[in-house]
Enzyme design. Structure first.
Site, short mmCIF file in Angstrom:
data_model
loop_
_atom_site.label_atom_id
_atom_site.label_comp_id
_atom_site.label_asym_id
_atom_site.label_seq_id
_atom_site.Cartn_x
_atom_site.Cartn_y
_atom_site.Cartn_z
N LEU A 122 0.73 -1.23 0.13
CA LEU A 122 0.09 0.17 0.07
C LEU A 122 0.97 1.29 0.06
O LEU A 122 1.87 1.32 0.32
CB LEU A 122 -0.91 0.04 1.19
CG LEU A 122 -1.78 -1.30 1.12
CD1 LEU A 122 -2.32 -1.51 2.71
CD2 LEU A 122 -2.95 -1.13 0.22
N PRO A 123 0.24 2.28 -0.45
CA PRO A 123 1.13 3.46 -0.72
C PRO A 123 1.76 4.26 0.75
O PRO A 123 2.68 4.81 0.68
CB PRO A 123 0.07 4.53 -1.57
CG PRO A 123 -0.86 3.57 -2.00
CD PRO A 123 -0.91 2.60 -1.12
N THR A 132 5.98 0.46 2.57
CA THR A 132 6.80 1.23 3.42
C THR A 132 6.29 2.38 4.41
O THR A 132 5.54 3.42 3.73
CB THR A 132 8.08 1.82 2.40
OG1 THR A 132 8.47 0.96 1.59
CG2 THR A 132 9.16 2.62 3.15
N LYS A 160 14.59 -0.52 5.41
CA LYS A 160 13.89 -0.14 4.04
C LYS A 160 14.09 1.51 4.10
O LYS A 160 14.66 2.16 3.05
CB LYS A 160 12.40 -0.30 3.75
CG LYS A 160 12.03 0.29 2.53
CD LYS A 160 12.47 0.08 1.24
CE LYS A 160 11.94 0.77 0.36
NZ LYS A 160 10.43 0.33 -0.27
N LYS A 176 7.62 11.04 0.69
CA LYS A 176 6.99 10.33 1.66
C LYS A 176 7.98 9.75 2.75
O LYS A 176 8.03 9.74 3.81
CB LYS A 176 5.92 9.48 1.30
CG LYS A 176 5.02 8.83 2.28
CD LYS A 176 5.61 7.39 2.79
CE LYS A 176 5.29 6.36 1.53
NZ LYS A 176 5.68 4.96 1.74
#
Length: 314
Positions: free
Chosen positions: A83-84, A114, A189, A264
């Protein structure tokens, strides 16, 4: 008695069928190819996405479509999400029609989004209350690796569940690394993407300077790719159009990893650094550049479009 026996057999058959399903939520640039790779491995894949077109693509390849994460959770005991951002993860897992509204006991939940490691820990705690196990497993490698099933997965979660998780992720990636407890996959990450953003900007600046000094871009990339300045942004994902075929820069920066998503991730790094007391001066410069880039039409273009931004600034 025969009727009861038939009902019992039917219930067992349905339970076995659901046991073999793998759910996948989030069928974007990364999630779509990842789900397709599960289908290529002859798995029964059940999908959900708010984008109907994305669902139809998977349906045409053999997947079953669900109307909500809750419905999908009732049909699957292994679920992958891609998911974003944080709000999407919270809605998919904790929302009114979220996974945890219908999750079955002993379900394995693998989140490849992430997000903030603290959110991963919260979702893990909530999952435990429903006797489900949550693993954070963000990825590296980009859209080409997602399509080729060569992603790297950074996994955080219980060691005892890692083997089951690894078997699923091996169908979508070539390297799966257990980083530690829940949240450590996200930490790895974020560190990787912080370095990636900084190296992409440095590559874009170096390529732009070399071209202005009269160097052929392919020659310059070849030299840097075999010298001490070598990095992924130079030799695998070069930001200059025409240097490498098949990457976003040679496709008008379409596809790939959006600049808005890179920003983001950088802002998540900034939050994590503040909370942990770490110094990230180079990353702060990257944040400043990507904020400016995201005020342009390149916001939804691949993050390597920072080259065009730097080129126009000079």
């Amino acid at each position: 008695m025969r009727f009861l026996a038939r009902r019992s057999f039917g219930a067992i058959h349905q339970a076995c069928r659901y046991q073999s399903n793998i759910g996948f939520i989030g069928l974007g640039n990364m999630g779509g190819p990842m789900a397709l790779n599960l289908l290529k491995n002859k798995k029964n894949v059940v999908v959900f996405d708010v984008n109907e077109s994305a669902c139809e693509t998977l349906s045409a390849a053999g997947a079953e479509i669900c109307s909500s994460p809750m419905e999908l959770a009732a049909k699957c005991k292994e679920i992958v999400t891609m998911l974003p951002n944080v709000s999407h993860v919270q809605d998919v897992y904790l929302g009114e029609k979220g996974i945890l509204k219908a999750v079955q006991p002993n379900t394995l939940l693998i989140d490849s989004s992430t997000i903030d490691p603290a959110v991963s820990k919260k979702v893990s705690e909530m999952s435990q209350q429903h006797d489900a196990v949550y693993m954070d497993a963000p990825v590296s490698g980009g859209v080409p690796a997602a399509a080729a099933a060569t992603l790297t997965f950074m996994v955080g979660g219980p060691k005892k569940t890692y083997e089951q998780t690894e078997k699923i992720l091996e169908m979508m990636g070539k390297r799966i690394v257990h980083c530690g407890d829940v949240g450590t996959g996200q930490a790895a990450k974020l560190c990787n993407n912080m370095l990636l953003a900084t190296s992409m900007i440095a590559t874009a600046e170096s390529m732009n300077l070399g071209i202005k000094l009269g160097l052929d871009p392919k020659l310059l990339a070849d030299i840097m790719g075999s010298s001490s300045g070598r990095c992924w942004s130079v030799d695998t994902y070069n930001p200059v159009p025409g240097v490498i075929e098949g990457v976003p820069s040679s496709n008008e920066y379409n596809g790939g990893f959006a600049s808005a998503l890179m920003l983001k991730d950088l802002l998540l790094c900034e939050e994590a650094a503040s909370a942990s007391g770490a110094t990230i001066e180079s990353a702060k410069h990257s944040i400043s550049i990507y904020k400016k880039l995201c005020d342009t039409d390149n916001k939804f273009k691949d993050f390597s479009s920072v080259y065009q931004f730097i080129k126009m600034k000079v």
